[in-house]
Design an enzyme around this catalytic site. Structure first.
Site, mmCIF file in Angstrom:
data_model
loop_
_atom_site.group_PDB
_atom_site.id
_atom_site.type_symbol
_atom_site.label_atom_id
_atom_site.label_comp_id
_atom_site.label_asym_id
_atom_site.label_seq_id
_atom_site.Cartn_x
_atom_site.Cartn_y
_atom_site.Cartn_z
ATOM 1 C CG ASN A 16 -0.202 -0.243 2.487
ATOM 2 O OD1 ASN A 16 0.437 -1.270 2.655
ATOM 3 N ND2 ASN A 16 -0.269 0.699 3.397
ATOM 4 C CG ASP A 58 -2.692 -0.712 6.014
ATOM 5 O OD1 ASP A 58 -1.789 -0.751 5.168
ATOM 6 O OD2 ASP A 58 -2.570 -1.214 7.142
#
Length: 171
Positions: A16, A58
């Site tokens: 991410n 996330d």
């Protein structure tokens, strides 16, 4: 990671973007959250498919890459299946990276309404966005993901993947 010795290709996912505060990093944040197919001899990227452009939750996508061969439009096709932390299961043609299918692990996944199979892009639900001055509640899945780093298995006779999943949401 997964490896196809017939194609001499390696498959893996990238993580991410940061910082998690999405207002500080505009755009799709290429090439985060991407499934990569690379030539094992040259290291050349043969394809990259970004699952969650501008990830706000996330949902790092570095998990299991399952290889199978199944019928697609009447033709036996080499596939890569990736259950992602974002709550979607992606299936790509592992020779060229074309999106074959993307579906929710179950109906509680709510940050995305669906995936557009023509563009490959998620159709987001703005109610579950993490933008400034908006307190999103009940975002599913949580940052832990509906699928994280567990190991899956594939039964080629039944043409089924077996995986463990989490049912956890977040605010």
């Amino acid at each position: 990671y997964a490896f196809d010795p017939d194609l001499d290709m390696l498959y893996y996912g990238s993580g991410n973007p940061a910082p998690w505060n999405e207002t500080m990093r505009p755009g799709d944040n290429k090439w985060t959250m991407t499934i990569w197919g690379r030539d094992i001899d040259t290291g050349e990227a043969k394809f990259g498919y970004q699952k969650t452009p501008h990830d706000e939750w996330d949902y790092a996508g570095a998990n299991y890459m399952g290889l199978s061969e199944q019928m697609v439009d009447g033709k036996m096709t080499k596939l890569l299946t990736h259950p992602d932390r974002n709550g979607l299961v992606y299936t790509l043609n592992r020779e060229n990276g074309d999106l074959v299918n993307a579906f929710k692990i179950d109906d509680t996944v709510n940050w995305v309404k669906k995936s557009n199979l023509k563009t490959g892009l998620p159709v987001r639900d703005p109610e579950y966005s993490t933008h400034m001055d908006h307190q999103a509640k009940g975002i599913c899945p949580s940052a832990m993901g509906y699928h994280n780093q567990g190991i899956e298995s594939y039964d080629p006779e039944k043409q089924l993947f077996f995986m463990g999943i989490n049912h956890i949401c977040m605010d």
